[in-house]
Design an enzyme around this catalytic site. Structure first.
Site, PDB file in Angstrom:
ATOM      1  N   PHE A 187      -5.586  -4.651  -5.135  1.00  0.00           N
ATOM      2  CA  PHE A 187      -6.712  -4.202  -5.815  1.00  0.00           C
ATOM      3  C   PHE A 187      -7.446  -3.212  -5.376  1.00  0.00           C
ATOM      4  O   PHE A 187      -7.923  -2.272  -6.047  1.00  0.00           O
ATOM      5  CB  PHE A 187      -7.715  -5.383  -6.272  1.00  0.00           C
ATOM      6  CG  PHE A 187      -8.338  -5.804  -5.196  1.00  0.00           C
ATOM      7  CD1 PHE A 187      -9.596  -5.017  -4.693  1.00  0.00           C
ATOM      8  CD2 PHE A 187      -8.220  -6.973  -4.387  1.00  0.00           C
ATOM      9  CE1 PHE A 187     -10.415  -5.258  -3.785  1.00  0.00           C
ATOM     10  CE2 PHE A 187      -9.166  -7.275  -3.249  1.00  0.00           C
ATOM     11  CZ  PHE A 187     -10.175  -6.482  -3.040  1.00  0.00           C
ATOM     12  N   CYS A 229      -7.798  -1.585   4.001  1.00  0.00           N
ATOM     13  CA  CYS A 229      -7.215  -2.334   4.956  1.00  0.00           C
ATOM     14  C   CYS A 229      -7.814  -2.047   6.650  1.00  0.00           C
ATOM     15  O   CYS A 229      -7.652  -2.425   7.333  1.00  0.00           O
ATOM     16  CB  CYS A 229      -5.723  -2.178   4.982  1.00  0.00           C
ATOM     17  SG  CYS A 229      -5.060  -0.543   4.831  1.00  0.00           S
ATOM     18  N   THR A 230      -7.888  -0.705   6.277  1.00  0.00           N
ATOM     19  CA  THR A 230      -8.255   0.148   7.747  1.00  0.00           C
ATOM     20  C   THR A 230      -9.517   0.304   7.792  1.00  0.00           C
ATOM     21  O   THR A 230     -10.218   1.292   8.433  1.00  0.00           O
ATOM     22  CB  THR A 230      -7.667   1.381   8.128  1.00  0.00           C
ATOM     23  OG1 THR A 230      -7.615   1.998   6.732  1.00  0.00           O
ATOM     24  CG2 THR A 230      -6.126   1.344   8.232  1.00  0.00           C
ATOM     25  N   GLU A 286       3.020  -4.180   4.254  1.00  0.00           N
ATOM     26  CA  GLU A 286       1.650  -3.738   4.857  1.00  0.00           C
ATOM     27  C   GLU A 286       0.565  -4.967   4.446  1.00  0.00           C
ATOM     28  O   GLU A 286       0.152  -4.681   3.305  1.00  0.00           O
ATOM     29  CB  GLU A 286       1.450  -2.382   4.037  1.00  0.00           C
ATOM     30  CG  GLU A 286       2.701  -1.406   4.146  1.00  0.00           C
ATOM     31  CD  GLU A 286       2.659  -0.895   5.682  1.00  0.00           C
ATOM     32  OE1 GLU A 286       1.818  -0.993   6.494  1.00  0.00           O
ATOM     33  OE2 GLU A 286       3.718  -0.404   6.202  1.00  0.00           O
TER      34      GLU A 286
HETATM   35  P1  NAD Z   1      -3.530 -10.193  -2.083  1.00  0.00           P
HETATM   36  O1  NAD Z   1      -2.544 -10.446  -1.091  1.00  0.00           O
HETATM   37  O2  NAD Z   1      -4.372 -11.308  -2.424  1.00  0.00           O
HETATM   38  O3  NAD Z   1      -2.699  -9.653  -3.481  1.00  0.00           O
HETATM   39  C1  NAD Z   1      -1.670  -8.613  -3.356  1.00  0.00           C
HETATM   40  C2  NAD Z   1      -0.808  -8.868  -4.396  1.00  0.00           C
HETATM   41  O4  NAD Z   1       0.070  -9.826  -4.136  1.00  0.00           O
HETATM   42  C3  NAD Z   1      -1.352  -8.665  -5.792  1.00  0.00           C
HETATM   43  O5  NAD Z   1      -0.481  -7.920  -6.645  1.00  0.00           O
HETATM   44  C4  NAD Z   1      -0.991 -10.320  -6.192  1.00  0.00           C
HETATM   45  O6  NAD Z   1      -0.706 -10.484  -7.516  1.00  0.00           O
HETATM   46  C5  NAD Z   1       0.268 -10.468  -5.543  1.00  0.00           C
HETATM   47  N1  NAD Z   1       0.399 -11.973  -5.221  1.00  0.00           N
HETATM   48  C6  NAD Z   1       0.007 -12.954  -5.424  1.00  0.00           C
HETATM   49  N2  NAD Z   1       0.805 -14.058  -5.357  1.00  0.00           N
HETATM   50  C7  NAD Z   1       1.797 -13.639  -4.892  1.00  0.00           C
HETATM   51  C8  NAD Z   1       3.090 -14.477  -4.378  1.00  0.00           C
HETATM   52  N3  NAD Z   1       3.290 -15.784  -4.414  1.00  0.00           N
HETATM   53  N4  NAD Z   1       4.072 -13.545  -4.195  1.00  0.00           N
HETATM   54  C9  NAD Z   1       4.122 -12.361  -4.261  1.00  0.00           C
HETATM   55  N5  NAD Z   1       2.951 -11.782  -4.522  1.00  0.00           N
HETATM   56  C10 NAD Z   1       1.880 -12.192  -4.997  1.00  0.00           C
HETATM   57  O7  NAD Z   1      -4.032  -8.929  -1.760  1.00  0.00           O
HETATM   58  P2  NAD Z   1      -5.446  -8.351  -2.275  1.00  0.00           P
HETATM   59  O8  NAD Z   1      -6.726  -9.084  -2.229  1.00  0.00           O
HETATM   60  O9  NAD Z   1      -5.023  -7.635  -3.911  1.00  0.00           O
HETATM   61  O10 NAD Z   1      -5.713  -6.976  -1.185  1.00  0.00           O
HETATM   62  C11 NAD Z   1      -6.557  -7.078  -0.135  1.00  0.00           C
HETATM   63  C12 NAD Z   1      -5.596  -7.323   0.920  1.00  0.00           C
HETATM   64  O11 NAD Z   1      -4.514  -6.289   1.154  1.00  0.00           O
HETATM   65  C13 NAD Z   1      -6.405  -7.138   2.075  1.00  0.00           C
HETATM   66  O12 NAD Z   1      -5.898  -8.035   3.246  1.00  0.00           O
HETATM   67  C14 NAD Z   1      -6.046  -5.812   2.754  1.00  0.00           C
HETATM   68  O13 NAD Z   1      -6.260  -5.573   4.149  1.00  0.00           O
HETATM   69  C15 NAD Z   1      -4.721  -5.628   2.318  1.00  0.00           C
HETATM   70  N6  NAD Z   1      -4.228  -4.378   2.280  1.00  0.00           N
HETATM   71  C16 NAD Z   1      -3.254  -3.775   3.264  1.00  0.00           C
HETATM   72  C17 NAD Z   1      -2.909  -2.388   3.461  1.00  0.00           C
HETATM   73  C18 NAD Z   1      -2.013  -1.974   4.207  1.00  0.00           C
HETATM   74  O14 NAD Z   1      -1.478  -0.867   4.238  1.00  0.00           O
HETATM   75  N7  NAD Z   1      -1.649  -2.811   5.533  1.00  0.00           N
HETATM   76  C19 NAD Z   1      -3.697  -1.472   2.385  1.00  0.00           C
HETATM   77  C20 NAD Z   1      -4.624  -2.175   1.456  1.00  0.00           C
HETATM   78  C21 NAD Z   1      -4.724  -3.472   1.422  1.00  0.00           C
END
Ligand code: NAD
Length: 477
Positions: free
Chosen positions: A153, A284-285, A250
């Site tokens: 999100f 994330c960063t 990621e």
């Molecule tokens: P999240 O892991 O809760 O959700 C991410 C996505 O996964 C959503 O689209 C969600 O619907 C989907 N999802 C949920 N259940 C699933 C399943 N069983 N199988 C596959 N997909 C599923 O993450 P969030 O709360 O939306 O975002 C925040 C997280 O993202 C933080 O941990 C942040 O650090 C990370 N993030 C990482 C990077 C990077 O480049 N490393 C960049 C941005 C955000």
């Protein structure tokens, strides 16, 4: 009072608008007002999307891909205000943050449009050893079958841009499921891409309940790859579920900003506060831990506290505010609880820790014990936790490496011996000297190790490599 034109959306599956009565509501985190609804895909919808994507074989020339990507970049700029409004409404990010996000997405499409003009093929002459022959080996890249993409999100536009732009640049077909918290911007982007001339079979957007549809996305017989950005728990689930598929994961971060005794504390404290609060701390960063050596900690904490007090926050639509809300009230409550626990464990609250619904202001904590949950786990919000470290670089590195994460880092020092030691010793994907951990350009390699990812990078260039099969052919030349 912000006026909202509620959007009742459909999915975009190979150019068809697919709808149904089961809906997910998207609400403005600041007021809880309805922003829009999207359909909950059925398994048949998901299967249909992957079948269409795998059946379509794009034939766009490099020039045609270049034009589509450039036009998309231009459309993003031309409609910047409208798009940033939508990001702010569905994510609660301030207008400053959402406008910045649109310009980042512009960079992603613009650079993808340029990079797709360049062929990275290599030539190997074979007459270079005693066993050699008069031949040459050449490399060429071809697209995969359908690619599954799942995004978080926190950047409703830019996360999607980083998936789809390299996919178009390499003539792939992608099926995206954006976060159910922020699906509306992804649908708007799909329309911009179609308007820019993208064959609609090359990009489908499905929306729905992940518990119902994600397993089908991860195991579809029609796809070769899953590219995922999100949290560690789901990333690890995917790594076990998407068997024998290429995986680009990621995941979360817990990035340090390290401040050594020689650092210009004015400059370091500005990086600390900006890095921890931009995008409401939901990067994330983002700077999620500040490691400062004891000999300069008192002065540094004063400066950080003073600068945190200057951050304006609240109404996301107000152009003056630096920070809007976090994604929802539940997230804000989690930060509140973790900060309370840290205070019980000995941390000193210097500023902030006020919550009103999903609004949680910048919160400065000093003397945070490294084992407190607020710094041991990823706290995805505008908390600015300061950990005081011994005046010893090896101790600083040990504390920095003592979490499960390994995404990025920022280092404030001019001492070259320290700098080289940090580049060697920090267990992370990036070390930025005199910058925030999040510093990058959209085409440079980006990604983490340990729980933050498997070490395969994103960024437009790297993603283009992952999205293609490399074939060699040799000729008697
Ligand atoms: P999240 O892991 O809760 O959700 C991410 C996505 O996964 C959503 O689209 C969600 O619907 C989907 N999802 C949920 N259940 C699933 C399943 N069983 N199988 C596959 N997909 C599923 O993450 P969030 O709360 O939306 O975002 C925040 C997280 O993202 C933080 O941990 C942040 O650090 C990370 N993030 C990482 C990077 C990077 O480049 N490393 C960049 C941005 C955000």
């Amino acid at each position: 009072m912000t006026t909202i034109n509620v959007r009742h959306e459909t999915m975009r599956i190979a150019g068809q608008r697919v709808d149904n009565d089961r809906r997910i509501e998207v609400r403005y985190p600041f007021t809880n007002a309805l922003v829009g609804t999207v359909p909950m895909a059925t398994l048949d919808d998901v299967r249909g999307a992957f079948r269409s994507a795998a059946a379509y074989k794009p034939t766009l020339t490099r020039y045609e891909r270049h034009r589509i990507l450039q036009r998309t970049a231009e459309l993003l700029l031309a409609r910047k205000d409208e798009i940033s409004d939508l990001i702010t409404l569905e994510a609660g990010l301030s207008k400053k943050d959402s406008l910045y996000e649109v310009t980042r997405a512009y960079d992603v499409f613009m650079l993808s449009g340029l990079l797709c003009l360049q062929d990275d093929a290599q030539v190997f002459s074979c007459d270079i050893t005693p066993n050699g022959q008069q031949r040459k080996i050449y490399t060429t890249r071809s697209p995969l079958r359908a690619i599954a993409a799942i995004t978080p999100f926190n950047h409703p536009l830019n996360q999607v841009a980083h998936k789809i732009a390299p996919s178009i640049a390499t003539n792939n077909c992608m099926v995206l499921k954006p976060s159910e918290k922020t699906p509306l911007t992804a649908l708007l982007l799909a329309d911009l891409l179609y308007e820019a001339g993208l064959p609609p079979q090359m990009f489908s957007v499905i929306t729905g309940d992940p518990a119902e549809i994600c397993d089908e996305m991860l195991t579809s017989e029609h796809s070769d790859m899953i590219t995922f950005t999100g949290g560690v728990a789901i990333g690890k689930y995917i790594s076990g579920k998407a068997v024998y598929k290429r995986q680009l994961l990621e995941l979360g971060g817990n990035d340090p900003l390290i401040v050594m005794e020689d650092a210009d504390l004015e400059r370091a404290s500005t990086l600390a506060v900006n890095g921890a609060t931009k995008n409401s701390g939901q990067r994330c960063t983002a700077v999620k831990r500040i490691l400062v050596v004891e000999s300069v900690a008192d002065r540094f904490v004063e400066l950080v506290t003073a600068k945190a007090k200057l951050i304006r926050f609240g109404d996301p639509m107000s152009a003056d505010n630096d920070m809007g809300t976090v994604i929802d009230e539940e997230a804000a409550e989690l930060f509140e609880r973790r900060v309370n626990d840290a205070i019980v464990a000995g941390a000193e609250l210097k500023y902030g820790h006020q919550r009103d619904g999903a609004v949680y202001g910048p919160t400065v904590l000093d003397r945070v014990p490294p084992e407190a949950e607020v710094v041991l786990q990823e706290t995805f919000g505008p908390v600015i936790p300061i950990i005081r470290c011994p005046d010893d670089i090896e101790a600083v590195i040990r504390i920095s490496n003592a979490t499960a994460y390994g995404l990025s880092s920022g280092v404030c020092t001019d001492n070259f011996k320290y700098i080289t030691r940090f580049i060697d010793g920090l267990e992370v994907g990036s070390v930025n000297v005199w910058e925030v951990p999040g510093y990058r350009i959209e085409m440079s390699p980006f990604g983490g190790i340990k729980d933050s990812g498997l070490g395969y990078k994103e960024g437009v260039l790297e993603a283009m490599k992952h999205y293609t099969h490399l074939k060699t052919y040799s000729l008697p030349w």
